[in-house]
Scaffold this motif. Sequence first.
Motif, mmCIF file in Angstrom:
data_model
loop_
_atom_site.group_PDB
_atom_site.id
_atom_site.type_symbol
_atom_site.label_atom_id
_atom_site.label_comp_id
_atom_site.label_asym_id
_atom_site.label_seq_id
_atom_site.Cartn_x
_atom_site.Cartn_y
_atom_site.Cartn_z
ATOM 1 N N ARG A 191 0.851 -1.182 0.000
ATOM 2 C CA ARG A 191 0.000 0.000 0.000
ATOM 3 C C ARG A 191 0.891 1.237 0.000
ATOM 4 N NH1 ARG A 191 -4.527 -1.189 -1.480
ATOM 5 N NH2 ARG A 191 -5.139 -2.473 0.282
ATOM 6 N N SER B 126 1.251 -2.550 5.077
ATOM 7 C CA SER B 126 2.114 -3.435 4.292
ATOM 8 C C SER B 126 3.546 -3.401 4.796
ATOM 9 C CB SER B 126 2.125 -2.996 2.820
ATOM 10 O OG SER B 126 0.846 -3.110 2.236
ATOM 11 N N GLU B 128 7.508 -5.233 3.604
ATOM 12 C CA GLU B 128 8.345 -6.190 2.868
ATOM 13 C C GLU B 128 9.798 -5.959 3.274
ATOM 14 O OE1 GLU B 128 7.308 -7.560 -0.919
ATOM 15 O OE2 GLU B 128 5.172 -7.250 -0.460
ATOM 16 N N ILE B 130 13.786 -6.370 1.981
ATOM 17 C CA ILE B 130 14.716 -6.614 0.876
ATOM 18 C C ILE B 130 16.121 -6.644 1.471
ATOM 19 C CG2 ILE B 130 15.582 -5.788 -1.349
ATOM 20 C CD1 ILE B 130 12.975 -4.130 -1.588
ATOM 21 N N LEU B 200 10.722 -2.139 4.136
ATOM 22 C CA LEU B 200 9.764 -1.209 3.528
ATOM 23 C C LEU B 200 8.411 -1.346 4.194
ATOM 24 C CD1 LEU B 200 10.286 -1.712 -0.323
ATOM 25 C CD2 LEU B 200 10.967 0.252 1.059
ATOM 26 N N GLY B 202 4.308 0.319 4.097
ATOM 27 C CA GLY B 202 3.428 1.134 3.281
ATOM 28 C C GLY B 202 2.048 1.258 3.875
ATOM 29 N N GLY B 207 4.809 5.932 2.400
ATOM 30 C CA GLY B 207 5.804 4.881 2.499
ATOM 31 C C GLY B 207 6.749 5.199 3.633
ATOM 32 N N PHE B 208 7.362 4.157 4.163
ATOM 33 C CA PHE B 208 8.310 4.323 5.268
ATOM 34 C C PHE B 208 9.390 3.273 5.070
ATOM 35 C CE2 PHE B 208 9.820 3.828 9.659
ATOM 36 C CZ PHE B 208 9.878 5.138 10.087
ATOM 37 N N ALA B 209 10.627 3.618 5.334
ATOM 38 C CA ALA B 209 11.698 2.652 5.118
ATOM 39 C C ALA B 209 12.807 2.821 6.133
ATOM 40 C CB ALA B 209 12.267 2.818 3.708
ATOM 41 N N ILE B 210 13.379 1.698 6.512
ATOM 42 C CA ILE B 210 14.557 1.679 7.373
ATOM 43 C C ILE B 210 15.618 0.886 6.616
ATOM 44 C CG2 ILE B 210 15.511 0.948 9.593
ATOM 45 C CD1 ILE B 210 12.539 0.788 10.561
ATOM 46 N N ALA C 209 19.705 4.555 7.381
ATOM 47 C CA ALA C 209 18.784 5.587 6.920
ATOM 48 C C ALA C 209 17.358 5.287 7.349
ATOM 49 C CB ALA C 209 18.840 5.711 5.400
ATOM 50 N N ARG C 211 13.518 6.735 6.300
ATOM 51 C CA ARG C 211 12.874 7.577 5.297
ATOM 52 C C ARG C 211 11.357 7.507 5.404
ATOM 53 N NH1 ARG C 211 14.319 9.084 -0.758
ATOM 54 N NH2 ARG C 211 12.260 9.853 -1.383
ATOM 55 N N HIS C 212 10.731 8.654 5.247
ATOM 56 C CA HIS C 212 9.275 8.713 5.216
ATOM 57 C C HIS C 212 8.832 9.494 3.993
ATOM 58 C CE1 HIS C 212 5.238 10.326 6.648
ATOM 59 N NE2 HIS C 212 5.089 9.028 6.544
ATOM 60 N N ASP C 213 7.884 8.952 3.259
ATOM 61 C CA ASP C 213 7.301 9.612 2.091
ATOM 62 C C ASP C 213 5.806 9.729 2.289
ATOM 63 O OD1 ASP C 213 9.430 9.697 -0.272
ATOM 64 O OD2 ASP C 213 9.691 7.792 0.759
#
Lengths: 247, 247, 247, 247
Positions: A191, B126, B128, B130, B200, B202, B207-210, C209, C211-213
């Motif tokens: 999403r 969500s 995932e 990687i 990731l 979502g 979106g959000f990522a570490i 890192a 990150r937020h979008d």
Amino acid sequence: MTRVAVLGAKGRMGSESVRAITAADGLEVVAEIDQGDPLDLITSSGAEVALDFTQPGVALDNVTWCVEHGVHVVVGTSGFDDDRIEAVRALLGDEPATGVLIVPNFSIGAILMMRFAETAAPFFESIEVIEMHHPDKIDAPSGTAVRTAELMAAARETAGSAPLPDATTTDPDGARGAKVGGIPVHAVRARGFVASQEVLFGGAGEGFAIRHDSHDRSSFMPGVVAAVSGVASRPGVTVGLDAVLGL
Amino acid sequence: MTRVAVLGAKGRMGSESVRAITAADGLEVVAEIDQGDPLDLITSSGAEVALDFTQPGVALDNVTWCVEHGVHVVVGTSGFDDDRIEAVRALLGDEPATGVLIVPNFSIGAILMMRFAETAAPFFESIEVIEMHHPDKIDAPSGTAVRTAELMAAARETAGSAPLPDATTTDPDGARGAKVGGIPVHAVRARGFVASQEVLFGGAGEGFAIRHDSHDRSSFMPGVVAAVSGVASRPGVTVGLDAVLGL
Amino acid sequence: MTRVAVLGAKGRMGSESVRAITAADGLEVVAEIDQGDPLDLITSSGAEVALDFTQPGVALDNVTWCVEHGVHVVVGTSGFDDDRIEAVRALLGDEPATGVLIVPNFSIGAILMMRFAETAAPFFESIEVIEMHHPDKIDAPSGTAVRTAELMAAARETAGSAPLPDATTTDPDGARGAKVGGIPVHAVRARGFVASQEVLFGGAGEGFAIRHDSHDRSSFMPGVVAAVSGVASRPGVTVGLDAVLGL
Amino acid sequence: MTRVAVLGAKGRMGSESVRAITAADGLEVVAEIDQGDPLDLITSSGAEVALDFTQPGVALDNVTWCVEHGVHVVVGTSGFDDDRIEAVRALLGDEPATGVLIVPNFSIGAILMMRFAETAAPFFESIEVIEMHHPDKIDAPSGTAVRTAELMAAARETAGSAPLPDATTTDPDGARGAKVGGIPVHAVRARGFVASQEVLFGGAGEGFAIRHDSHDRSSFMPGVVAAVSGVASRPGVTVGLDAVLGL
């Protein structure tokens, strides 16, 4: 001012295109045609270019009508397959005066990504593709990811590149993803994404990446405008936006 | 100055640790011990803390010797399994005076990534994972990726989170990756990477990522220094760097 | 079912909130109030919680009315400053029965980013913040970027961290960005972004890192739902979503 | 087998190049020459190609000697400026039999990044460059970032692109970075990076990015091998690796 008729003008791509063409320099929309409207609105409005966002079953008839009336056409309808393209080619004959531009993908960003990926492919030892889409998508991997991997695999074959290194011997659950032309392709469904793709390259001591993120349909509009602006100067059948973009 | 003995001092982690401890404030290396050297160099050098980077078969003997001589120990040896940990616990008894800190992962970055991923897991629709490693790695997915996914799956279960949305019905070649605790895990193997991972997340419209990238062994040294500095103040068995880091 | 009145229900955040609350488990919208509507619709509809998305000039009156009528309030109105917060605190007194939750930022992703950045800050040698917004934004850097940098700078000061290393002696055009609490902050303004931020950390041999979008307003809705669901169980004034989220 | 002499063979680039050339198909190192060694080792070893990693003050003499003896030369020495290039051009004359390839940057990844950035520049509304280097670097922004921005600015001017949109009116501390050819350039200095650069493009509803990460000197070796392999087939002076790579 190039005069444009939009077919399928009330659909999602059609209506967004009407707005984008209206806002673009040098273009104006002179006819918005949808289901039930007569095609001769195209000629009566004085349109020089038609943009078709209808259905594959109807689009070929629309193109035929336009070619017979000397109106250039951009076909944005998805599913306009090779048989239909051949039919248009036959229709135009050997000395075409009219341009028919068939565009499977209006995203300039996606086209650049594929072009750059193809160029870069022979220069790195490793390549992987990660495509990210919304979780309502039913198929994996995406068509763009498959196309990108095929282009890169072909470029590597032409260049005589070595196979991608991969010592994996244990991967019980398939974490290494799908292989397309020998290139691993990973599909993320989350999403918040609409359509994104990252192509990762690696060599000793370095990494390289090309990424495209499409958040909404508006990202196709520069491609629509380029297609409508460029079709008249390219008599005959052209497939893909590349030529119009000068790539 | 805390006086430190390094066991396995000529190995790759051992020799890098000698340099890092020597450079750190408040620590000094008083004994560099390797295969064939007698353990009583630890006591004769006046070491208060021993750091073990030997082999699983030897490490338990080393720990036992240290505990019997009142020397705190940090165990960095990989493969120091649950049976061995239980043996150390039995050895220390109910009122331990000596600290034994067993560290499966010295990367503070990786520990933060897992901790943050666990915390964030219930807040997004969500997720995932990687992970990206060099192409000489033989197994996929990585242990860190599996551990991260397990922690996130457990956090979601505790929070009563919904299953991850995924409408995929067609994925003939496995592009959707492995599932760990219901969370998709993708493994990239590319030259130029050492050990990287991106988690990731979502949600609707976001979106959000570490992400953590480890380029070489030097990235473990802050964790080694924190472990050696902190072990004396934690009598008994401690597993993992988290407690020492105050996380 | 918690019964909710939305004030400013026809505004952008208000109308999106009405939809989100209606769709959420355990919540229902019983009053949609906008300019000119009497506040006693709140009580006559039986609302237990009011959500205010009006204007700073009006919001304090609305909160006062709600507190006097025993209705819990979530204040989402931007510009509800410290003076107003103090006024609400005085109104509630020492033994408050009603909860007033003032939320400067409904983005759970942004809150997690700030929290994680603050936690990670003392563990890395280097930190930089890159925020990315649409090119129509008139100020740089963003408030979130400033707040993030301040939190990290404070965390480093508490931990006794060293200053960030930076050997730059030549930077005629200011490529190194703004400094907030000693931390470089870079502002990107590009079409296609709404509100994004990346916090970069670096140590020897590693990178980290967060990150937020945020792509659209829908990303605030989980925060709105959490606020409305949690306010009744927190009598008195609470500032920020953190407490409600259990962070 | 192409026979190669390496000048400056004991330096960092020289010694790494000796290893890379030795490992490459179709190339062998026949002379490793360093300070104090006579240049006629080049001819006595039967070298067809010389690779120069010495000093700007010496390199022109080396090139002159090689050209006079009919040995093709790759100049990797940094600081080989326009005056020196002109001197070589004069030396080779109108009908050159020998190839001299001057390479300011051996990173194929960096070259691809610049080329792709230049191609993409006219197709997007917004562009920004973020370069990331180790914190011991004294100047900002990097030469590669400046070169990339200049190439993109020129491509946009040729294409008649509009200025980049930017509504910023308040930026007291310079968060918007440096402007090169009108394109914002941001410099990050963080431990853990060697030399990285990301070029960000944005349009309505989409983002596009090209990124290159160089972690160590080994990333230059494919460029060294390509230069040494390709110089003999290009008589006269060539500047830059692009031509040899077929870009």
